[in-house]
Design a protein around this motif. Structure first.
Motif, PDB file in Angstrom:
ATOM      1  N   TRP A 529     123.738  60.097  25.681  1.00 12.31           N
ATOM      2  CA  TRP A 529     122.764  59.645  26.683  1.00 12.31           C
ATOM      3  C   TRP A 529     122.644  58.113  26.644  1.00 12.31           C
ATOM      4  O   TRP A 529     122.800  57.441  27.671  1.00 12.31           O
ATOM      5  CB  TRP A 529     121.408  60.323  26.395  1.00 12.31           C
ATOM      6  CG  TRP A 529     120.236  59.716  27.117  1.00 12.31           C
ATOM      7  CD1 TRP A 529     120.179  59.368  28.430  1.00 12.31           C
ATOM      8  CD2 TRP A 529     118.959  59.387  26.544  1.00 12.31           C
ATOM      9  NE1 TRP A 529     118.938  58.830  28.715  1.00 12.31           N
ATOM     10  CE2 TRP A 529     118.164  58.836  27.593  1.00 12.31           C
ATOM     11  CE3 TRP A 529     118.385  59.517  25.282  1.00 12.31           C
ATOM     12  CZ2 TRP A 529     116.851  58.404  27.389  1.00 12.31           C
ATOM     13  CZ3 TRP A 529     117.076  59.095  25.086  1.00 12.31           C
ATOM     14  CH2 TRP A 529     116.321  58.540  26.124  1.00 12.31           C
ATOM     15  N   SER A 533     124.841  55.997  29.499  1.00 12.91           N
ATOM     16  CA  SER A 533     123.980  55.538  30.610  1.00 12.91           C
ATOM     17  C   SER A 533     123.479  54.124  30.393  1.00 12.91           C
ATOM     18  O   SER A 533     122.954  53.507  31.315  1.00 12.91           O
ATOM     19  CB  SER A 533     122.783  56.473  30.765  1.00 12.91           C
ATOM     20  OG  SER A 533     121.880  56.294  29.683  1.00 12.91           O
ATOM     21  N   THR A 535     120.904  53.336  28.800  1.00  8.21           N
ATOM     22  CA  THR A 535     119.437  53.337  28.757  1.00  8.21           C
ATOM     23  C   THR A 535     118.949  52.640  27.484  1.00  8.21           C
ATOM     24  O   THR A 535     119.430  52.944  26.396  1.00  8.21           O
ATOM     25  CB  THR A 535     118.912  54.797  28.739  1.00  8.21           C
ATOM     26  OG1 THR A 535     119.487  55.502  29.840  1.00  8.21           O
ATOM     27  CG2 THR A 535     117.390  54.853  28.806  1.00  8.21           C
ATOM     28  N   VAL A 537     115.839  51.905  24.820  1.00  7.60           N
ATOM     29  CA  VAL A 537     114.602  52.582  24.409  1.00  7.60           C
ATOM     30  C   VAL A 537     113.718  51.624  23.621  1.00  7.60           C
ATOM     31  O   VAL A 537     114.208  50.784  22.867  1.00  7.60           O
ATOM     32  CB  VAL A 537     114.889  53.844  23.555  1.00  7.60           C
ATOM     33  CG1 VAL A 537     115.394  54.980  24.431  1.00  7.60           C
ATOM     34  CG2 VAL A 537     115.861  53.569  22.419  1.00  7.60           C
ATOM     35  N   THR A 541     109.898  55.066  21.133  1.00  8.38           N
ATOM     36  CA  THR A 541     110.814  56.125  21.564  1.00  8.38           C
ATOM     37  C   THR A 541     111.937  56.268  20.537  1.00  8.38           C
ATOM     38  O   THR A 541     112.318  57.384  20.161  1.00  8.38           O
ATOM     39  CB  THR A 541     111.400  55.787  22.956  1.00  8.38           C
ATOM     40  OG1 THR A 541     110.333  55.458  23.817  1.00  8.38           O
ATOM     41  CG2 THR A 541     112.200  56.933  23.522  1.00  8.38           C
ATOM     42  N   ILE A 587     116.701  66.109  27.990  1.00 10.44           N
ATOM     43  CA  ILE A 587     117.752  65.079  28.063  1.00 10.44           C
ATOM     44  C   ILE A 587     118.980  65.542  27.284  1.00 10.44           C
ATOM     45  O   ILE A 587     120.125  65.407  27.739  1.00 10.44           O
ATOM     46  CB  ILE A 587     117.246  63.735  27.490  1.00 10.44           C
ATOM     47  CG1 ILE A 587     116.208  63.140  28.433  1.00 10.44           C
ATOM     48  CG2 ILE A 587     118.401  62.750  27.297  1.00 10.44           C
ATOM     49  CD1 ILE A 587     115.628  61.834  27.994  1.00 10.44           C
ATOM     50  N   GLY A 608     113.206  63.674  35.761  1.00  9.21           N
ATOM     51  CA  GLY A 608     112.786  62.747  34.705  1.00  9.21           C
ATOM     52  C   GLY A 608     113.844  61.740  34.299  1.00  9.21           C
ATOM     53  O   GLY A 608     114.755  61.419  35.079  1.00  9.21           O
ATOM     54  N   PRO A 609     113.732  61.240  33.079  1.00 19.24           N
ATOM     55  CA  PRO A 609     114.641  60.181  32.610  1.00 19.24           C
ATOM     56  C   PRO A 609     116.102  60.610  32.611  1.00 19.24           C
ATOM     57  O   PRO A 609     117.004  59.775  32.795  1.00 19.24           O
ATOM     58  CB  PRO A 609     114.180  59.883  31.185  1.00 19.24           C
ATOM     59  CG  PRO A 609     113.060  60.793  30.879  1.00 19.24           C
ATOM     60  CD  PRO A 609     112.695  61.573  32.089  1.00 19.24           C
ATOM     61  N   LYS A 612     117.622  59.768  35.975  1.00 17.04           N
ATOM     62  CA  LYS A 612     117.874  58.331  36.092  1.00 17.04           C
ATOM     63  C   LYS A 612     119.156  57.957  35.331  1.00 17.04           C
ATOM     64  O   LYS A 612     119.979  57.167  35.810  1.00 17.04           O
ATOM     65  CB  LYS A 612     116.688  57.582  35.475  1.00 17.04           C
ATOM     66  CG  LYS A 612     116.271  56.379  36.246  1.00 17.04           C
ATOM     67  CD  LYS A 612     114.951  55.867  35.711  1.00 17.04           C
ATOM     68  CE  LYS A 612     115.035  54.359  35.572  1.00 17.04           C
ATOM     69  NZ  LYS A 612     113.929  53.782  34.875  1.00 17.04           N
ATOM     70  N   ALA A 613     119.303  58.571  34.167  1.00 18.82           N
ATOM     71  CA  ALA A 613     120.476  58.274  33.336  1.00 18.82           C
ATOM     72  C   ALA A 613     121.746  58.781  34.003  1.00 18.82           C
ATOM     73  O   ALA A 613     122.777  58.103  34.005  1.00 18.82           O
ATOM     74  CB  ALA A 613     120.303  58.889  31.947  1.00 18.82           C
TER      75      ALA A 613
END
Ligand SMILES: NC(=O)c1ccc[n+]([C@@H]2O[C@H](COP(=O)([O-])OP(=O)(O)OC[C@H]3O[C@@H](n4cnc5c(N)ncnc54)[C@H](O)[C@@H]3O)[C@@H](O)[C@H]2O)c1
Length: 677
Positions: A529, A533, A535, A537, A541, A587, A608-609, A612-613
């Motif tokens: 993830w 992606s 992303t 954190v 998180t 996720i 959710g997230p 987006k990812a």
């Protein structure tokens, strides 16, 4: 981001209101004191206007701006100052007024409250001498505009205690400042050379060496700055430059005293006229003189111990936004030529050539900079990357120095813990991208491979050392920075800490263990993830995922580091955990699917997230995605050592893609267009 700590500012003028704004922006409650309601109102209006501008420029949301205002407590009641841990005095530059204010502060503050002064021209010791507990008085010299300019000179007085200095320093970092250490001496570090730089420009005009437009253009070119000395004086006030030169001149001699023409201009009460066309044939003469003055002064201040070579340069880059500091400029000029320029200045004004320049000339080599600072506290040794204005980005020199300092600390039997930290706002913002771009352009991929291999070797030594190695994640980390953190035994963060792996978005994959160590901490689906992606954190998180070991307030970092270190060395060379941390199940389910499926998935159908990812995958470089994915999957089945070797082995392949060049060379300039080539 709000916390319980309360700070205070006395004097809500130009500087005080900006300092208070910055404190409140960083989450502190701020008591703002001035003589009367009208002065307070002016200060608050100043803050509101600057925040409004930040909202309009989309630097801040309207809600955040309101929260900043809500954390301000403007008052004329000095007894409220008893709540503050630090008070910054920013009243008129008048010694008697300041001393009266300091006496009043001592009456109203707790005995352990740090009392800071933003004075530009007085000795801090002369303020400390009027209060009880003078050991807590420290100079904190901010730069205009103090909510935007990150530099602060931290100036201990001869009376200051080490505890007070450390606390003042830590609070500056907590309020997002870049502190440099200065001695209590005229002009501290930055004004000591900045004011002569302005003054020398006026002398060039006075002597007829060049006219104003020529001096402006020559200085802008040599220093790569937006405004030359005359325009800067116009903007900040010509009298301020004269007063500053006067103060320096009285204490340091005629070279520093204001040029006659500067005094005459102040008497005329006029700004300088910038009109006219520059004459490029005079640029070299101007440059030579202005550089010579700066080099001489920088050498003097280092000789006197007013500041270090590194802090002198950081002060110029962060405080004045010069592209290079005086010592870097000497390196670029060439030591021999630079020393000749400084010598000419010394001869003109009857001064000695500074020892640091004479010594460097003898070596015939450029100045070496300390990029990694070492600080020892009992059994704990902290290695701090010291390129705060480059977010501590790593390059070959940084890796070499970190490696050497780590080896020394590792071999020291008295140490038990080695902390890796970054100075300033960030932890480490990854690798120096320009290095990659330059070497791709030269078709020298082996240079990139060997730089990465050296980095990997260093990080492998973190686990092999018998010391417990802890990352102090007190700010943003990206790419190589997050990989350095993961190579440590533990990661201790503040809520400003964050981790992210943006590599696939710039055409490459994480090469310092990111494809291997992340899955071993958080499991394969969550590692995929984050890496695929890109992303990022935040610390909390990351902690919930098991990536960060503790998140604490800034002031508790030291004790939290000792607490995790007491657990001893963990074994991080284990197969990735198959359990998914609570809260991340959905996720993990999405990112358990293979890459081809993920790329075909319609993100609007994923909540959710994770949605987006999944969407973010479309903007990544396809080859980088495939290789990163393969390395993570295959790496999870072998030992860490084998996984790391695989990561290195594919570097040549990834750095030779057109997409790598596209991603790296457009970074910060344009959105890359990937073709999967
Ligand atoms: N302006 C700059 O660029 C700059 C840069 C660095 C440092 N400094 C220093 O910062 C300090 C403040 O400068 P400034 O430009 O903000 O000045 P300013 O004139 O804008 O503000 C001074 C404020 O202090 C208040 N004040 C005066 N006496 C007071 C008292 N006894 N108690 C409480 N408040 C009182 C005034 O009402 C006013 O609001 C000075 O020491 C200056 O040398 C200024």
């Amino acid at each position: 981001m709000a916390h319980e700590q309360t700070l205070a500012v006395v004097g809500a003028g130009n500087m005080g209101s900006g300092i208070a704004q910055k404190m409140a922006t960083e989450g502190f409650r701020v008591i703002l004191v001035d003589l009367d309601e009208a002065a307070l109102q002016r200060g608050v209006t100043n803050i509101r206007n600057t925040l409004k501008e930040a909202v309009e420029r989309k630097i801040m949301s309207a809600e955040v701006a309101e929260a900043v205002i809500a954390r301000l407590l403007p008052t004329t009641d000095w007894s409220r100052l008893a709540e503050a841990e630090l008070v910054v005095e920013a009243v008129f530059e008048d010694l008697e007024v300041k001393r009266t204010v300091f006496r009043r502060l001592a009456e109203n503050c707790r005995p352990d409250t740090i009392l800071g002064s933003n004075t530009s021209s007085f000795y801090v010791r002369d303020l400390a001498s009027v209060v009880d507990h003078p050991e807590r008085v420290i100079g904190l010299h901010y730069f205009y505009h103090p909510a935007k300019n990150r530099l602060v000179e931290v100036v201990p007085a001869e009376q200051s205690s080490p505890e007070a200095i450390a606390k003042a320093w830590t609070l500056q970092e907590a309020m997002g400042k870049t502190p440099i250490a200065c001695q209590d001496a005229p002009g501290f570090v930055v004004n000591r050379y900045f004011v002569p730089w302005l003054n020398e420009a006026v002398r060039l005009l006075e002597e007829g060496v060049a006219d104003i437009p020529t001096i402006e253009a020559a200085a802008k070119k040599a220093w790569r700055i937006g405004m030359g000395p005359f325009e800067l004086m116009n903007v900040t006030g010509v009298p301020i430059a004269m007063h500053a030169a006067n103060t320096l001149g009285q204490q340091l001699g005629a070279f520093y005293a204001p040029a006659a023409l500067l005094c005459a201009q102040v008497a005329k009460k006029e700004n300088w006229s910038l009109a006219g066309e520059p004459d490029p044939s005079r640029f070299a003469a101007v440059e030579e003189r202005m550089l010579g003055a700066v080099f001489m002064v920088a050498g003097e201040l280092v000789d006197e111990g007013v500041g270090s070579i590194e802090d002198t340069d950081i002060g110029a880059r962060v405080g004045l936004r010069w592209s290079k500091g005086p010592f870097e400029l000497m390196n670029v000029t060439g030591i021999e030529r630079a020393v000749a320029m400084a010598r000419a200045c010394c001869e003109r004004y009857g001064r000695e050539l500074p020892g640091v320049l004479a010594t460097q000339l003898k070596t015939g080599k450029p100045f070496d900079f300390t990029l990694v600072e070492v600080e020892r506290d009992g059994e704990v040794c902290t290695l701090s990357l010291n390129r705060p204005d480059a977010m501590n980005a790593i390059n070959q020199d940084v890796v070499a120095q970190l490696s050497a300092r780590f080896a020394e600390a590792s071999a020291d039997p008295e140490l038990k813990v080695i902390v890796i930290a970054g100075k300033g706002k960030g932890f480490i913002a990854g690798a120096d991208i320009r290095f990659f771009v330059k070497n791709i352009e030269k078709n020298d991929i082996p240079a990139i491979q060997s730089f990465t291999a050296e980095g990997q070797e260093l990080l492998a030594r973190f686990a092999a050392s018998d010391k417990v190695v802890v990352a102090r994640l007190d700010g943003l980390s990206l790419g190589g920075g997050s990989e350095i953190a993961m190579a440590c035994d533990y990661i201790v963060a503040t809520d400003k800490g964050s981790m992210g792996f943006p590599e696939t978005g710039i055409g490459i994959y994480p090469g310092l263990g990111g494809t291997q160590r992340l899955s071993r901490r958080v499991g394969l689906p969550l590692a995929r993830w984050l890496v695929l992606s890109g992303t990022a954190v935040d610390a909390k998180t990351a902690q919930a995922m098991g990536l960060v070991d503790a998140v604490v307030p800034h002031a508790e970092l030291g004790s939290a580091i000792r607490a995790v270190a007491a657990r001893g060395k963990p074994n991080r060379d284990q197969a990735p955990p198959s359990t998914v941390p609570a809260g991340f199940e959905s996720i993990a389910t999405v990112f358990d699917q293979d890459l081809a499926t993920l790329l075909e998935t319609d993100p609007s159908g994923v909540e959710g997230p994770a949605g987006k990812a999944v969407k973010a995958l479309r903007f990544k470089a396809p080859i980088a995605l495939r290789l990163a994915d393969r390395l993570m999957r295959e790496g999870a089945r072998v030992s860490l050592k084998e996984g790391l070797a695989m990561e290195l082995a594919h570097l040549d392949e990834i750095f030779r893609t057109k997409d790598a060049y596209e991603g790296l060379s457009t970074l910060g300039k344009a959105r890359p267009v990937y073709r999967g080539e």
